[in-house]
Motif scaffolding. Structure first.
Motif, mmCIF file in Angstrom:
data_model
loop_
_atom_site.group_PDB
_atom_site.id
_atom_site.type_symbol
_atom_site.label_atom_id
_atom_site.label_comp_id
_atom_site.label_asym_id
_atom_site.label_seq_id
_atom_site.Cartn_x
_atom_site.Cartn_y
_atom_site.Cartn_z
ATOM 1 N N LEU A 218 32.509 33.083 41.336
ATOM 2 C CA LEU A 218 32.199 31.685 41.048
ATOM 3 C C LEU A 218 31.177 31.576 39.919
ATOM 4 C CD1 LEU A 218 32.603 28.725 41.766
ATOM 5 C CD2 LEU A 218 30.837 28.971 43.533
ATOM 6 N N PHE A 219 30.133 32.396 39.973
ATOM 7 C CA PHE A 219 29.096 32.386 38.937
ATOM 8 C C PHE A 219 29.691 32.712 37.568
ATOM 9 C CE2 PHE A 219 25.933 34.686 36.386
ATOM 10 C CZ PHE A 219 24.894 33.768 36.347
ATOM 11 N N VAL A 220 30.485 33.771 37.512
ATOM 12 C CA VAL A 220 31.067 34.196 36.237
ATOM 13 C C VAL A 220 32.003 33.124 35.688
ATOM 14 C CG1 VAL A 220 32.651 35.862 35.171
ATOM 15 C CG2 VAL A 220 30.810 36.669 36.657
ATOM 16 N N THR A 221 32.805 32.511 36.553
ATOM 17 C CA THR A 221 33.719 31.461 36.090
ATOM 18 C C THR A 221 32.947 30.299 35.491
ATOM 19 O OG1 THR A 221 35.369 32.058 37.763
ATOM 20 C CG2 THR A 221 35.565 29.877 36.774
ATOM 21 N N GLU A 222 31.838 29.920 36.132
ATOM 22 C CA GLU A 222 31.024 28.824 35.602
ATOM 23 C C GLU A 222 30.429 29.176 34.234
ATOM 24 O OE1 GLU A 222 28.252 28.021 38.733
ATOM 25 O OE2 GLU A 222 29.686 26.856 39.895
ATOM 26 N N ILE A 223 30.058 30.429 34.064
ATOM 27 C CA ILE A 223 29.539 30.867 32.765
ATOM 28 C C ILE A 223 30.661 30.839 31.717
ATOM 29 C CG2 ILE A 223 28.558 32.794 31.466
ATOM 30 C CD1 ILE A 223 26.557 31.437 33.335
ATOM 31 N N PHE A 224 31.840 31.344 32.089
ATOM 32 C CA PHE A 224 32.960 31.384 31.142
ATOM 33 C C PHE A 224 33.418 29.984 30.751
ATOM 34 C CE2 PHE A 224 35.069 35.707 30.707
ATOM 35 C CZ PHE A 224 33.909 36.404 31.006
ATOM 36 N N LEU A 225 33.244 29.018 31.627
ATOM 37 C CA LEU A 225 33.592 27.633 31.299
ATOM 38 C C LEU A 225 32.732 27.100 30.157
ATOM 39 C CD1 LEU A 225 34.131 26.137 34.866
ATOM 40 C CD2 LEU A 225 35.785 25.995 32.993
ATOM 41 N N LYS A 226 31.521 27.640 30.027
ATOM 42 C CA LYS A 226 30.602 27.202 28.969
ATOM 43 C C LYS A 226 30.662 28.074 27.723
ATOM 44 C CE LYS A 226 26.845 27.467 31.529
ATOM 45 N NZ LYS A 226 25.398 27.343 31.839
ATOM 46 N N ALA A 227 31.076 29.312 27.876
ATOM 47 C CA ALA A 227 30.988 30.285 26.788
ATOM 48 C C ALA A 227 31.977 29.985 25.653
ATOM 49 C CB ALA A 227 31.225 31.691 27.326
ATOM 50 N N LYS A 228 31.572 30.333 24.444
ATOM 51 C CA LYS A 228 32.422 30.182 23.265
ATOM 52 C C LYS A 228 32.954 31.529 22.771
ATOM 53 C CE LYS A 228 31.535 25.769 23.076
ATOM 54 N NZ LYS A 228 32.557 24.781 23.512
ATOM 55 N N LYS A 229 32.170 32.573 23.002
ATOM 56 C CA LYS A 229 32.593 33.897 22.547
ATOM 57 C C LYS A 229 32.118 34.960 23.524
ATOM 58 C CE LYS A 229 32.390 35.155 18.115
ATOM 59 N NZ LYS A 229 31.875 35.707 16.813
ATOM 60 N N VAL A 230 33.045 35.848 23.904
ATOM 61 C CA VAL A 230 32.754 36.941 24.839
ATOM 62 C C VAL A 230 33.280 38.240 24.242
ATOM 63 C CG1 VAL A 230 33.234 37.878 27.137
ATOM 64 C CG2 VAL A 230 32.865 35.422 26.855
ATOM 65 N N VAL A 231 32.525 39.326 24.412
ATOM 66 C CA VAL A 231 32.961 40.635 23.939
ATOM 67 C C VAL A 231 33.205 41.549 25.127
ATOM 68 C CG1 VAL A 231 32.447 42.601 22.456
ATOM 69 C CG2 VAL A 231 31.543 40.347 21.867
ATOM 70 N N PHE A 232 34.327 42.243 25.117
ATOM 71 C CA PHE A 232 34.666 43.212 26.151
ATOM 72 C C PHE A 232 34.620 44.614 25.563
ATOM 73 C CE2 PHE A 232 36.654 39.257 27.343
ATOM 74 C CZ PHE A 232 36.409 39.166 28.707
ATOM 75 N N LEU A 233 33.769 45.454 26.134
ATOM 76 C CA LEU A 233 33.666 46.853 25.706
ATOM 77 C C LEU A 233 34.481 47.733 26.644
ATOM 78 C CD1 LEU A 233 29.821 47.195 25.028
ATOM 79 C CD2 LEU A 233 31.631 46.787 23.355
ATOM 80 N N ASP A 234 35.159 48.717 26.076
ATOM 81 C CA ASP A 234 35.908 49.666 26.897
ATOM 82 C C ASP A 234 35.012 50.756 27.485
ATOM 83 O OD1 ASP A 234 38.267 48.329 26.570
ATOM 84 O OD2 ASP A 234 39.070 49.665 25.022
ATOM 85 N N ASN A 235 33.756 50.795 27.070
ATOM 86 C CA ASN A 235 32.824 51.782 27.625
ATOM 87 C C ASN A 235 32.570 51.534 29.106
ATOM 88 O OD1 ASN A 235 31.862 51.456 24.591
ATOM 89 N ND2 ASN A 235 31.255 53.495 25.284
ATOM 90 N N ILE A 236 32.549 52.617 29.870
ATOM 91 C CA ILE A 236 32.115 52.542 31.267
ATOM 92 C C ILE A 236 30.618 52.812 31.289
ATOM 93 C CG2 ILE A 236 32.261 53.597 33.556
ATOM 94 C CD1 ILE A 236 35.159 54.385 32.853
ATOM 95 N N PHE A 237 29.846 51.791 31.613
ATOM 96 C CA PHE A 237 28.393 51.928 31.695
ATOM 97 C C PHE A 237 27.861 51.699 33.112
ATOM 98 C CE2 PHE A 237 28.238 50.523 27.045
ATOM 99 C CZ PHE A 237 27.893 51.770 26.570
ATOM 100 N N TYR A 238 28.570 50.882 33.885
ATOM 101 C CA TYR A 238 28.057 50.490 35.211
ATOM 102 C C TYR A 238 28.754 51.313 36.287
ATOM 103 C CZ TYR A 238 25.970 47.522 38.769
ATOM 104 O OH TYR A 238 25.219 47.066 39.836
ATOM 105 N N HIS A 239 27.940 51.914 37.159
ATOM 106 C CA HIS A 239 28.454 52.766 38.240
ATOM 107 C C HIS A 239 28.256 52.050 39.580
ATOM 108 C CE1 HIS A 239 28.808 56.566 35.791
ATOM 109 N NE2 HIS A 239 28.107 55.779 34.987
ATOM 110 N N TYR A 240 29.371 51.617 40.131
ATOM 111 C CA TYR A 240 29.385 50.884 41.401
ATOM 112 C C TYR A 240 29.481 51.928 42.516
ATOM 113 C CZ TYR A 240 30.975 47.196 44.660
ATOM 114 O OH TYR A 240 31.100 46.320 45.700
#
Length: 320
Positions: A181-203
């Protein structure tokens, strides 16, 4: 400092894992950050670990509050964050040392609202050496909410500008899928987003974490969020029709997930109650959505009756 990064970490009974998490954050090659540790009423010695770390690193800020859930902890961190950039890490996960340097460099180079990296799920943290990977820039962020392989629904694998977050916060009335829900609300406002193929976050998938849980509350929480997102997006007259269809698909699939869970756990009454309430939405989904024949038949069986769905998805599978 106008390049300050605020890293917000909700902490709740993470004593077994917290030191490793903090070590991975403190090892960042991007050094200009404040680390906000929000102890959410832990009953183990998490608070002591936080305070000890703060005593050795003046970039660490510790907040101690009554237990209110992960959303309330993140919101508390947002209230005091001073950074131009914001990021979140969970108190039992780890991040690679070049994560924030690369992501903030990318954010600034592209003048983007946020940057998103890839995630790996693993039982033990195994650092990945940095090498430059491909990136994708989108000026239509809502079209990317269903982007595969980038954990778009997660709030954790991102760096946001403080400006794009603004007054947006986590819904403290939702216990599961609050990230989506949080991310969707942010994306509703965003104009430009960058997606990196790098794996940086370890869940890190500890067996006592929510990622290992399979219960009705988890699936119902996901349904509540998907329904709320769909209702919101549908209400925006100017919204692109394909985005509305995508939100509708996510909403209906969350209903099917509830039905699937009740078949698995033999809860006939709840199954029938859910089907009575949402059968029309599933039928509409099947009418307007292109699907492979096998998938269409699978979904259709859930709408006929509890008996048919049980026969196909429970008894036949048990015999295999």
């Amino acid at each position: 400092m106008n390049d300050l990064l605020s890293i917000i970490v909700p902490v709740y009974n993470n004593a077994k894992y917290l030191s490793q998490t903090l070590k991975s954050i403190q090892a960042q090659t991007y050094r200009t950050f404040e680390l906000i540790l929000v102890n959410d009423g832990s009953t183990d010695n998490s608070l002591e670990i936080c305070r000890n770390a703060a005593g050795m690193d003046n970039r660490i800020i510790v907040i101690d509050k009554k237990n209110g859930g992960v959303s309330s902890a993140r919101n508390r961190g947002l209230k005091i964050a001073k950074g131009k950039y914001i990021s979140f890490v969970d108190g039992d996960d780890c991040i690679d040392s070049d994560m924030y340097r690369v992501m903030i460099d990318t954010l600034e180079a592209e003048s983007a609202d946020l940057v998103n990296c890839c995630v790996i799920k693993e039982e033990n943290y195994k650092p990945i050496s940095y090498k430059k990977e491909q990136s994708y820039v989108s000026t239509a962020p809502l079209n990317c909410l269903a982007k595969k392989g980038h954990f778009v629904d997660s709030s954790l694998n991102k760096v946001y500008t403080r400006e794009i977050i603004g007054e947006t916060c986590f819904d403290e009335n939702i216990s599961y899928s609050e990230d989506k829900l949080f991310v969707t609300e942010i994306f509703l406002k965003a104009k430009k987003v960058v997606f990196l193929d790098n794996i940086f976050y370890h869940y890190i998938q500890h067996k006592d974490s929510l990622s290992w849980q399979d219960n009705y509350d988890v699936w119902y929480g996901n349904f509540q969020v998907c329904k709320q997102i769909y209702t919101h997006i549908k209400s925006i007259e100017s919204m692109d029709s394909e985005i509305k269809r995508g939100a509708f698909r996510g909403y209906v699939k969350s209903i099917i997930a509830l039905l699937r869970y009740d078949i698995k756990n033999r809860d006939k009454d709840r199954y029938n109650s859910t089907l009575d309430a949402y059968k029309q939405d599933i039928d509409l989904f099947l009418q307007i959505t292109p699907l492979p024949i096998a998938k269409r038949l699978e979904y259709k069986t859930y709408t006929i009756s509890y008996f048919i769905a049980s026969l196909v998805h429970y008894y036949f599978k048990r015999k295999k």
